[in-house]
Design a protein around this motif. Structure first.
Motif, PDB file in Angstrom:
ATOM      1  N   GLY A 183      -0.336   2.949  53.629  1.00  0.00           N
ATOM      2  CA  GLY A 183      -0.486   2.426  54.986  1.00  0.00           C
ATOM      3  C   GLY A 183       0.754   2.640  55.819  1.00  0.00           C
ATOM      4  N   GLY A 184       0.871   1.848  56.881  1.00  0.00           N
ATOM      5  CA  GLY A 184       1.958   2.047  57.829  1.00  0.00           C
ATOM      6  C   GLY A 184       2.814   0.829  58.072  1.00  0.00           C
ATOM      7  N   ASP A 185       2.868  -0.098  57.108  1.00  0.00           N
ATOM      8  CA  ASP A 185       3.707  -1.289  57.260  1.00  0.00           C
ATOM      9  C   ASP A 185       5.123  -1.038  56.744  1.00  0.00           C
ATOM     10  OD1 ASP A 185       1.593  -2.739  58.227  1.00  0.00           O
ATOM     11  OD2 ASP A 185       1.947  -4.444  56.923  1.00  0.00           O
ATOM     12  N   TYR A 186       6.052  -1.811  57.302  1.00  0.00           N
ATOM     13  CA  TYR A 186       7.387  -1.806  56.703  1.00  0.00           C
ATOM     14  C   TYR A 186       8.203  -2.955  57.269  1.00  0.00           C
ATOM     15  CZ  TYR A 186      11.525  -0.056  59.442  1.00  0.00           C
ATOM     16  OH  TYR A 186      12.638   0.093  60.224  1.00  0.00           O
ATOM     17  N   TYR A 187       9.234  -3.335  56.511  1.00  0.00           N
ATOM     18  CA  TYR A 187      10.185  -4.331  57.007  1.00  0.00           C
ATOM     19  C   TYR A 187      11.587  -3.822  56.695  1.00  0.00           C
ATOM     20  CZ  TYR A 187      11.007  -6.075  52.234  1.00  0.00           C
ATOM     21  OH  TYR A 187      11.355  -6.191  50.916  1.00  0.00           O
ATOM     22  N   MET A 199      16.494  -8.569  61.535  1.00  0.00           N
ATOM     23  CA  MET A 199      15.284  -8.633  60.714  1.00  0.00           C
ATOM     24  C   MET A 199      14.143  -8.057  61.542  1.00  0.00           C
ATOM     25  SD  MET A 199      15.570 -12.459  59.093  1.00  0.00           S
ATOM     26  CE  MET A 199      15.541 -13.186  60.737  1.00  0.00           C
ATOM     27  N   LEU A 200      13.372  -7.177  60.954  1.00  0.00           N
ATOM     28  CA  LEU A 200      12.267  -6.585  61.699  1.00  0.00           C
ATOM     29  C   LEU A 200      11.098  -6.278  60.777  1.00  0.00           C
ATOM     30  CD1 LEU A 200      12.096  -3.114  61.355  1.00  0.00           C
ATOM     31  CD2 LEU A 200      14.431  -3.484  62.141  1.00  0.00           C
ATOM     32  N   VAL A 201       9.907  -6.329  61.349  1.00  0.00           N
ATOM     33  CA  VAL A 201       8.689  -5.912  60.656  1.00  0.00           C
ATOM     34  C   VAL A 201       7.920  -5.009  61.613  1.00  0.00           C
ATOM     35  CG1 VAL A 201       8.436  -7.818  59.031  1.00  0.00           C
ATOM     36  CG2 VAL A 201       7.569  -8.078  61.346  1.00  0.00           C
ATOM     37  N   GLY A 202       7.331  -3.944  61.076  1.00  0.00           N
ATOM     38  CA  GLY A 202       6.592  -2.996  61.896  1.00  0.00           C
ATOM     39  C   GLY A 202       5.299  -2.583  61.242  1.00  0.00           C
ATOM     40  N   ASP A 203       4.374  -2.100  62.057  1.00  0.00           N
ATOM     41  CA  ASP A 203       3.052  -1.716  61.559  1.00  0.00           C
ATOM     42  C   ASP A 203       2.537  -0.550  62.392  1.00  0.00           C
ATOM     43  OD1 ASP A 203       0.543  -1.525  60.507  1.00  0.00           O
ATOM     44  OD2 ASP A 203      -0.146  -3.494  61.133  1.00  0.00           O
ATOM     45  N   ALA A 204       2.436   0.635  61.780  1.00  0.00           N
ATOM     46  CA  ALA A 204       1.900   1.807  62.463  1.00  0.00           C
ATOM     47  C   ALA A 204       0.380   1.801  62.370  1.00  0.00           C
ATOM     48  CB  ALA A 204       2.462   3.086  61.857  1.00  0.00           C
ATOM     49  N   VAL A 325      11.828 -19.431  58.870  1.00  0.00           N
ATOM     50  CA  VAL A 325      11.194 -18.561  59.860  1.00  0.00           C
ATOM     51  C   VAL A 325      10.398 -17.499  59.107  1.00  0.00           C
ATOM     52  CG1 VAL A 325      11.544 -16.912  61.742  1.00  0.00           C
ATOM     53  CG2 VAL A 325      13.007 -18.945  61.567  1.00  0.00           C
ATOM     54  N   LEU A 326       9.189 -17.260  59.593  1.00  0.00           N
ATOM     55  CA  LEU A 326       8.315 -16.279  58.973  1.00  0.00           C
ATOM     56  C   LEU A 326       8.040 -15.130  59.950  1.00  0.00           C
ATOM     57  CD1 LEU A 326       6.309 -15.568  56.571  1.00  0.00           C
ATOM     58  CD2 LEU A 326       4.543 -16.598  58.016  1.00  0.00           C
ATOM     59  N   LEU A 327       8.278 -13.895  59.502  1.00  0.00           N
ATOM     60  CA  LEU A 327       7.889 -12.689  60.225  1.00  0.00           C
ATOM     61  C   LEU A 327       6.880 -11.952  59.346  1.00  0.00           C
ATOM     62  CD1 LEU A 327      11.451 -11.320  61.214  1.00  0.00           C
ATOM     63  CD2 LEU A 327      10.140 -13.139  62.318  1.00  0.00           C
ATOM     64  N   TYR A 328       5.794 -11.447  59.935  1.00  0.00           N
ATOM     65  CA  TYR A 328       4.752 -10.859  59.099  1.00  0.00           C
ATOM     66  C   TYR A 328       3.948  -9.819  59.887  1.00  0.00           C
ATOM     67  CZ  TYR A 328       1.604 -13.940  61.701  1.00  0.00           C
ATOM     68  OH  TYR A 328       0.903 -14.570  62.709  1.00  0.00           O
ATOM     69  N   THR A 329       3.243  -8.969  59.151  1.00  0.00           N
ATOM     70  CA  THR A 329       2.313  -8.023  59.771  1.00  0.00           C
ATOM     71  C   THR A 329       0.892  -8.553  59.615  1.00  0.00           C
ATOM     72  OG1 THR A 329       2.135  -6.721  57.732  1.00  0.00           O
ATOM     73  CG2 THR A 329       3.818  -6.059  59.326  1.00  0.00           C
ATOM     74  N   ASP A 386      -5.695  -4.097  54.464  1.00  0.00           N
ATOM     75  CA  ASP A 386      -4.547  -3.580  55.200  1.00  0.00           C
ATOM     76  C   ASP A 386      -3.286  -3.932  54.427  1.00  0.00           C
ATOM     77  OD1 ASP A 386      -3.095  -2.349  57.140  1.00  0.00           O
ATOM     78  OD2 ASP A 386      -3.410  -3.861  58.691  1.00  0.00           O
ATOM     79  N   ASP A 387      -2.307  -3.036  54.461  1.00  0.00           N
ATOM     80  CA  ASP A 387      -1.059  -3.351  53.765  1.00  0.00           C
ATOM     81  C   ASP A 387      -0.325  -4.451  54.522  1.00  0.00           C
ATOM     82  OD1 ASP A 387      -0.716  -1.507  55.797  1.00  0.00           O
ATOM     83  OD2 ASP A 387       0.979  -0.516  54.869  1.00  0.00           O
ATOM     84  N   THR A 388       0.631  -5.085  53.866  1.00  0.00           N
ATOM     85  CA  THR A 388       1.222  -6.315  54.385  1.00  0.00           C
ATOM     86  C   THR A 388       2.724  -6.334  54.145  1.00  0.00           C
ATOM     87  OG1 THR A 388      -0.827  -7.492  53.839  1.00  0.00           O
ATOM     88  CG2 THR A 388       1.114  -8.833  54.279  1.00  0.00           C
ATOM     89  N   SER A 389       3.461  -6.677  55.194  1.00  0.00           N
ATOM     90  CA  SER A 389       4.910  -6.885  55.088  1.00  0.00           C
ATOM     91  C   SER A 389       5.250  -8.277  55.603  1.00  0.00           C
ATOM     92  CB  SER A 389       5.672  -5.839  55.908  1.00  0.00           C
ATOM     93  OG  SER A 389       5.553  -4.560  55.332  1.00  0.00           O
ATOM     94  N   VAL A 390       6.118  -8.951  54.869  1.00  0.00           N
ATOM     95  CA  VAL A 390       6.500 -10.320  55.239  1.00  0.00           C
ATOM     96  C   VAL A 390       7.998 -10.500  55.000  1.00  0.00           C
ATOM     97  CG1 VAL A 390       6.195 -12.781  54.756  1.00  0.00           C
ATOM     98  CG2 VAL A 390       4.222 -11.250  54.657  1.00  0.00           C
ATOM     99  N   MET A 391       8.652 -11.177  55.932  1.00  0.00           N
ATOM    100  CA  MET A 391      10.026 -11.616  55.742  1.00  0.00           C
ATOM    101  C   MET A 391      10.093 -13.115  55.990  1.00  0.00           C
ATOM    102  SD  MET A 391      12.641  -8.769  57.253  1.00  0.00           S
ATOM    103  CE  MET A 391      13.937  -9.538  56.281  1.00  0.00           C
ATOM    104  N   MET A 392      10.864 -13.805  55.138  1.00  0.00           N
ATOM    105  CA  MET A 392      11.094 -15.237  55.309  1.00  0.00           C
ATOM    106  C   MET A 392      12.591 -15.492  55.237  1.00  0.00           C
ATOM    107  SD  MET A 392       8.038 -16.970  53.027  1.00  0.00           S
ATOM    108  CE  MET A 392       8.375 -18.629  53.613  1.00  0.00           C
ATOM    109  N   ILE A 393      13.066 -16.348  56.125  1.00  0.00           N
ATOM    110  CA  ILE A 393      14.478 -16.710  56.117  1.00  0.00           C
ATOM    111  C   ILE A 393      14.576 -18.231  56.173  1.00  0.00           C
ATOM    112  CG2 ILE A 393      14.688 -16.501  58.637  1.00  0.00           C
ATOM    113  CD1 ILE A 393      17.578 -15.432  58.023  1.00  0.00           C
ATOM    114  N   GLU A 394      15.505 -18.773  55.419  1.00  0.00           N
ATOM    115  CA  GLU A 394      15.667 -20.233  55.365  1.00  0.00           C
ATOM    116  C   GLU A 394      17.116 -20.604  55.692  1.00  0.00           C
ATOM    117  OE1 GLU A 394      15.558 -23.806  52.028  1.00  0.00           O
ATOM    118  OE2 GLU A 394      14.179 -22.093  51.805  1.00  0.00           O
TER     119      GLU A 394
END
Length: 396
Positions: A183-187, A199-204, A325-329, A386-394
């Motif tokens: 797929g086209g996900d990435y972080y 911190m970034l997440v993207g989805d093509a 904080v949650l960032l996700y596709t 769909d593929d999935t990218s997630v970032m979490m920061i505490e």
């Protein structure tokens, strides 16, 4: 099925012709070698029925070889008399697909249709298997290329913990086997300086090679210009958009990329972000277990590579102590059950919030595991589409 028959003149030909030209089958019978050789490339033959005495025992091997060379993917069923096993072994060793014994009572003719159908079906199944294996190899190559840009180790900054996770989509086929898709996900995450963490997440859009190459293009671009000084995240995203709007790789067939680009200042505990067609971040207060969507839909800009000159918005919010904080596709929230509606029954923001609340007492990495588990659980084993990218920061 079109059937080509090579058969020496005999009393059997009339019966063979009657038996093979039934239903959806169409047989062409050649009695002479020259006509047969000339006919090999005249149609898309589903199977070949070949007397191993055609046109005569001495020339049969040469005709068989010519058939193999002209029709390498077409099954050849040989017919041989019951006392010619030595010759049969020779043909089998040279690649004869299957054979039938030619008895003097002509009972073998009754079996020809079923044997030819089975031979054609077996070859088609083998061909499909080869194509599937090649596609699987290509998907794996693309997936490895895509995963190569996902960071193996995330930066460590004072007072904060960061975890990230990427999972390709897995689709259950034929009711049993799981196929891993590309797929086209990435972080990504990297430190700008001692205090600022990107911190970034993207989805093509799309899947496969096209989506992977789009993400690779953006990843390379971000890494190239990240050292440039930009006023805020909006200016940076605008710069990325301008370049991607000129990228044939991304824009081919109407492609685009969604992006959430954020900078955390660990000295002021302020999070700054810009959203280009992407789901907004979530803030979880771990003291109250209250979860807030940071921003609103009006603050979501166009996806990247859609329009040059688009004005993106820079947003900011404080990150309180003991919060996440949650960032996700969208692969995370768009998971849905196999028998359900892709929109009405999806995991959704409600499912994400519920999973975050359930994991409040878990360590950050276990909270990530729980979030993926709950998103996958709703698919009832069918896998996320769909593929999935997630970032979490505490913030500790």
């Amino acid at each position: 099925m079109k059937i080509l028959v090579g058969w020496e003149p005999s009393s059997e030909i009339e019966t063979i012709e009657l038996m093979l030209n039934v239903g959806a089958h169409e047989a062409v019978i050649c009695r002479h070698a020259a006509v047969y050789i000339d006919t090999l490339d005249k149609a898309d033959w589903g199977a070949v029925l070949l007397s191993l005495d055609f046109p005569n025992p001495d020339e049969a091997a040469a005709v068989f070889k010519a058939t193999q060379e002209a029709l390498p993917s077409t099954p050849i069923v040989g017919v041989i008399r019951n006392h010619e096993f030595t010759r049969l072994i020779e043909f089998i060793s040279n690649g004869l697909h299957s054979h039938i014994i030619r008895d003097d009572d002509e009972n073998f003719i009754m079996l020809l249709v079923s044997i030819l159908e089975a031979a054609e079906k077996n070859v088609r199944a083998l061909r499909d298997q080869v194509v599937a294996e090649r596609l699987s190899q290509e998907v794996n190559s693309v997936r490895k290329l895509q995963e190569s840009v996902v960071p193996k180790d995330l930066p460590k900054l004072r007072d904060y913990s960061v975890v990230g996770r990427y999972e390709p989509s897995e689709i259950r086929v034929d009711g049993r086997n799981m196929v891993v898709m590309a797929g086209g996900d990435y972080y990504d995450s990297f430190a700008l300086n001692d205090d600022q963490l990107v911190m970034l997440v993207g989805d093509a859009s799309g899947h496969g090679v096209k989506a992977c190459m789009s993400i690779m293009t953006m990843h390379t671009l971000i890494r190239m210009i990240r050292e440039n000084r930009y006023v805020d995240t909006a200016e940076f995203v605008s710069a990325v958009n301008e370049r991607l709007c000129r990228s044939d790789i991304v824009q081919d067939e109407g492609g685009f990329i969604t992006l959430l680009y954020s900078i955390l200042d660990t000295s002021t505990h302020q999070l700054q972000w810009t959203c280009a067609g992407h789901p907004l971040p979530l803030l979880q207060n771990m003291e109250t277990n209250e979860i807030t969507i940071l921003g609103n839909e009006d603050q979501i800009g166009l996806p990247l590579a859609v329009m040059q000159g688009w004005s993106y918005e820079c947003l900011s919010a404080p990150i309180p102590p003991h919060s996440r904080v949650l960032l996700y596709t969208d692969g995370l929230d768009e998971a849905f059950p196999p028998e359900g509606d892709a929109l009405a029954d999806q995991f959704g923001i409600a499912g994400i919030i519920a999973a975050l609340k359930e994991s409040i007492s878990m360590p950050l990495d276990e909270a990530m595991d729980h979030l993926f588990f709950k998103s996958t659980e709703i698919t009832a084993g069918a896998g996320r589409h769909d593929d999935t990218s997630v970032m979490m920061i505490e913030r500790n």
